[in-house]
Each structure stands twice: as C-alpha cells, then as structure tokens.
Motif scaffolding. Structure first.
Motif, PDB file in Angstrom:
ATOM      1  N   THR A 103      50.474  50.825 -39.822  1.00  0.00           N
ATOM      2  CA  THR A 103      51.549  51.639 -39.248  1.00  0.00           C
ATOM      3  C   THR A 103      52.937  51.158 -39.634  1.00  0.00           C
ATOM      4  N   SER A 104      53.080  49.864 -39.923  1.00  0.00           N
ATOM      5  CA  SER A 104      54.399  49.341 -40.298  1.00  0.00           C
ATOM      6  C   SER A 104      54.246  47.997 -41.001  1.00  0.00           C
ATOM      7  N   VAL A 105      55.148  47.749 -41.953  1.00  0.00           N
ATOM      8  CA  VAL A 105      55.210  46.454 -42.644  1.00  0.00           C
ATOM      9  C   VAL A 105      56.672  46.150 -42.929  1.00  0.00           C
ATOM     10  N   THR A 106      57.134  45.008 -42.464  1.00  0.00           N
ATOM     11  CA  THR A 106      58.509  44.580 -42.744  1.00  0.00           C
ATOM     12  C   THR A 106      58.512  43.089 -43.074  1.00  0.00           C
ATOM     13  N   LEU A 107      59.329  42.721 -44.049  1.00  0.00           N
ATOM     14  CA  LEU A 107      59.472  41.320 -44.448  1.00  0.00           C
ATOM     15  C   LEU A 107      60.919  40.918 -44.220  1.00  0.00           C
ATOM     16  N   SER A 108      61.107  39.963 -43.339  1.00  0.00           N
ATOM     17  CA  SER A 108      62.462  39.501 -43.025  1.00  0.00           C
ATOM     18  C   SER A 108      62.577  38.016 -43.310  1.00  0.00           C
ATOM     19  N   SER A 109      63.728  37.622 -43.837  1.00  0.00           N
ATOM     20  CA  SER A 109      63.974  36.227 -44.167  1.00  0.00           C
ATOM     21  C   SER A 109      64.668  35.530 -43.008  1.00  0.00           C
ATOM     22  N   GLU A 110      64.360  34.251 -42.834  1.00  0.00           N
ATOM     23  CA  GLU A 110      65.041  33.491 -41.790  1.00  0.00           C
ATOM     24  C   GLU A 110      66.523  33.353 -42.106  1.00  0.00           C
ATOM     25  N   ASN A 111      66.853  33.406 -43.397  1.00  0.00           N
ATOM     26  CA  ASN A 111      68.249  33.382 -43.809  1.00  0.00           C
ATOM     27  C   ASN A 111      68.479  34.628 -44.659  1.00  0.00           C
ATOM     28  N   ALA A 112      68.964  35.685 -44.052  1.00  0.00           N
ATOM     29  CA  ALA A 112      69.095  36.977 -44.731  1.00  0.00           C
ATOM     30  C   ALA A 112      70.000  36.904 -45.952  1.00  0.00           C
TER      31      ALA A 112
ATOM     32  N   TRP B 261      46.693  37.559 -27.633  1.00  0.00           N
ATOM     33  CA  TRP B 261      45.681  38.615 -27.550  1.00  0.00           C
ATOM     34  C   TRP B 261      44.284  38.012 -27.675  1.00  0.00           C
ATOM     35  N   GLN B 262      44.127  37.035 -28.562  1.00  0.00           N
ATOM     36  CA  GLN B 262      42.833  36.388 -28.720  1.00  0.00           C
ATOM     37  C   GLN B 262      42.411  35.682 -27.431  1.00  0.00           C
ATOM     38  N   GLU B 263      43.347  35.024 -26.776  1.00  0.00           N
ATOM     39  CA  GLU B 263      43.025  34.316 -25.539  1.00  0.00           C
ATOM     40  C   GLU B 263      42.636  35.278 -24.422  1.00  0.00           C
ATOM     41  N   ALA B 264      43.237  36.463 -24.421  1.00  0.00           N
ATOM     42  CA  ALA B 264      42.913  37.454 -23.387  1.00  0.00           C
ATOM     43  C   ALA B 264      41.600  38.174 -23.679  1.00  0.00           C
ATOM     44  N   HIS B 265      41.122  38.105 -24.917  1.00  0.00           N
ATOM     45  CA  HIS B 265      39.876  38.782 -25.310  1.00  0.00           C
ATOM     46  C   HIS B 265      39.005  37.785 -26.077  1.00  0.00           C
ATOM     47  N   PRO B 266      38.356  36.868 -25.379  1.00  0.00           N
ATOM     48  CA  PRO B 266      37.599  35.806 -26.053  1.00  0.00           C
ATOM     49  C   PRO B 266      36.435  36.310 -26.906  1.00  0.00           C
ATOM     50  N   GLY B 267      35.908  37.484 -26.626  1.00  0.00           N
ATOM     51  CA  GLY B 267      34.790  38.006 -27.414  1.00  0.00           C
ATOM     52  C   GLY B 267      35.208  39.040 -28.433  1.00  0.00           C
ATOM     53  N   PHE B 268      36.441  38.956 -28.918  1.00  0.00           N
ATOM     54  CA  PHE B 268      36.980  40.023 -29.770  1.00  0.00           C
ATOM     55  C   PHE B 268      36.246  40.149 -31.112  1.00  0.00           C
ATOM     56  N   LEU B 269      35.697  39.063 -31.636  1.00  0.00           N
ATOM     57  CA  LEU B 269      35.033  39.139 -32.934  1.00  0.00           C
ATOM     58  C   LEU B 269      33.763  39.981 -32.882  1.00  0.00           C
ATOM     59  N   SER B 270      33.042  39.933 -31.767  1.00  0.00           N
ATOM     60  CA  SER B 270      31.811  40.710 -31.638  1.00  0.00           C
ATOM     61  C   SER B 270      32.040  42.067 -30.979  1.00  0.00           C
ATOM     62  N   GLN B 271      33.072  42.153 -30.119  1.00  0.00           N
ATOM     63  CA  GLN B 271      33.342  43.399 -29.408  1.00  0.00           C
ATOM     64  C   GLN B 271      34.155  44.386 -30.235  1.00  0.00           C
ATOM     65  N   GLY B 272      34.939  43.884 -31.171  1.00  0.00           N
ATOM     66  CA  GLY B 272      35.735  44.762 -32.020  1.00  0.00           C
ATOM     67  C   GLY B 272      37.058  45.158 -31.400  1.00  0.00           C
ATOM     68  N   ALA B 273      37.820  45.928 -32.145  1.00  0.00           N
ATOM     69  CA  ALA B 273      39.133  46.396 -31.709  1.00  0.00           C
ATOM     70  C   ALA B 273      38.982  47.681 -30.907  1.00  0.00           C
ATOM     71  N   PRO B 274      39.610  47.773 -29.741  1.00  0.00           N
ATOM     72  CA  PRO B 274      39.520  49.007 -28.950  1.00  0.00           C
ATOM     73  C   PRO B 274      40.079  50.206 -29.704  1.00  0.00           C
ATOM     74  N   SER B 275      39.551  51.352 -29.386  1.00  0.00           N
ATOM     75  CA  SER B 275      39.981  52.588 -30.045  1.00  0.00           C
ATOM     76  C   SER B 275      41.452  52.866 -29.789  1.00  0.00           C
ATOM     77  N   GLY B 276      42.177  53.184 -30.860  1.00  0.00           N
ATOM     78  CA  GLY B 276      43.574  53.596 -30.754  1.00  0.00           C
ATOM     79  C   GLY B 276      44.579  52.479 -30.613  1.00  0.00           C
ATOM     80  N   GLU B 277      44.133  51.256 -30.393  1.00  0.00           N
ATOM     81  CA  GLU B 277      45.081  50.170 -30.149  1.00  0.00           C
ATOM     82  C   GLU B 277      45.787  49.744 -31.438  1.00  0.00           C
ATOM     83  N   ILE B 278      47.089  49.462 -31.309  1.00  0.00           N
ATOM     84  CA  ILE B 278      47.907  49.004 -32.429  1.00  0.00           C
ATOM     85  C   ILE B 278      48.162  47.508 -32.261  1.00  0.00           C
ATOM     86  N   PHE B 279      47.932  46.750 -33.314  1.00  0.00           N
ATOM     87  CA  PHE B 279      48.121  45.303 -33.287  1.00  0.00           C
ATOM     88  C   PHE B 279      49.292  44.947 -34.194  1.00  0.00           C
ATOM     89  N   THR B 280      50.187  44.128 -33.673  1.00  0.00           N
ATOM     90  CA  THR B 280      51.361  43.704 -34.431  1.00  0.00           C
ATOM     91  C   THR B 280      51.290  42.207 -34.653  1.00  0.00           C
TER      92      THR B 280
END
Length: 212
Positions: A104-113, A170-189
C-alpha cells in the motif's frame, strides 16, 4: 331393453386408471425429497472435508476489487462454514497466497535529509505498508528490498523474514502469528533501518514465499 351398467363400468375403470396413475406420483414425492436431502448432505460434507482448499479458491478480496455478488456469496459460505466448524470441529490452515498481498505504501527517508542517498554513512529508514486483501487469514510473506544504481542495476539485496520486518509490538501481542497468519484486511506498517551504498539511487520492494 335399455341399461346403464356398461357405462358405469367404463366410468369405474376410468376412475381406477386415474387412481393408478396418481398413486405412483404420491409415492415418488418422498423419494424425491429424500434424494434432495441426500445430495444436500453430500454437498455439506464435501464442503467441510475440502474446506482448506475450497475456501481459499473461492475467497474474495476485501479491497473492493471483487464483485458484490461474489462477496455476498462467499460471506454466506463463510457463515455456513463457521456453523459446521462449531458442530463438527475444524483445523484452520492459513494459505501462502502471493496474490493476497498488496503493497500500500513505500517511502525511504534519510536521517539526514540534506545528505540524501549519496552519503554512504547515512542511515535511512524504509517504511513499508502491506495489506492482506484476501477475505481469509494468509501466512506472512518475506520481504525483499532491492537497491539500485542510477542505471537501475541492482547493487544490494536485503531479504527479511516475518520476524524481522513485522513490528515487535505486534508480534508480542500475537505470539502465534507464524501459524495463524495475517488477519483478513489488516494493513501492516514496518519501519526498517537500512544502510545505503554510496551509489544508491533507487529501490524496489516485493513480497515472496520461500520454496518448501
């Protein structure tokens, strides 16, 4: 001498014929109902046994790219599947579907613009947003980041597993994420620190699954 008995006999035989032809019809009706129920039961059992391959094949997209009829039909199928799972039990197996993911989005920002991409010591941050568009949970993919020079030739490749690119919270809140998969419609940043080569001028990002 006149009589009417033969005519009554004809009428009687006609009535008998009517009764003879109607009787089988009445007997066939229960058979037709039972046959219909049998085929309906076969469809229900077949759906339950093949659900882990059938549901992904029929699943629609949640980003509006699927038709309204297909979305409504799949929603009804999911409700039926949920009822069957409550009654018979199910084992859910998220699929690895490359087409389910949308960047949905990709941006590359430098620490020193001011220094931008030309400073090799400059640490940059790549922010990537990806969404599971499928109306079902999907296994998390890997991320591949390709850095290119001014001629768009690849000069560096970075590959990240889900444990490396998914936000730690997000990983800490969903400890079984590798086997359960990503919920439908969710956007991860994801915010990914990247050290850029001196001649870096562009980048490409894609998702992929490792071959088993």
């Amino acid at each position: 001498m006149h009589g009417t008995l033969p005519e009554q006999g004809v009428k009687a035989s006609s009535a008998d014929k009517n009764r003879d032809t109607s009787a089988p019809t009445q007997k066939k009706s229960p058979k037709l109902i039972l046959l219909s129920l049998f085929f309906l039961l076969l469809i229900i059992v077949g759906e339950h046994l093949s659900r882990n391959s059938l549901l992904p094949a029929l699943a629609t997209r949640v980003d509006g790219s699927s038709s309204a009829i297909a979305t409504t039909s799949f929603s009804l199928l999911q409700k039926l599947d949920e009822k069957l799972c409550r009654a018979l039990g199910c084992v859910n197996r998220p699929v690895s579907d490359f087409s389910a993911w949308k960047i949905t989005s990709v941006t590359l920002s430098s620490e020193n613009a001011r220094e931008g991409l030309k400073n090799a010591s400059n640490q940059s941050v790549l922010q990537v947003g990806i969404q599971n568009r499928l109306a079902l949970p999907v296994l998390f993919p890997n991320l591949e980041i390709s850095l290119t020079d001014p001629e768009e030739s690849e000069i560096k490749m970075i590959r990240l597993t889900p444990q490396e690119w998914l936000p730690t919270t997000w990983q800490e809140a969903h400890p079984g994420f590798l086997s359960q998969g990503a919920p439908s419609g969710e956007i991860f940043t994801a915010a990914l620190p990247i050290s850029l080569p001196q001649n870096a001028a562009g980048y490409r990002v894609r998702v992929f699954y490792r071959e088993k």
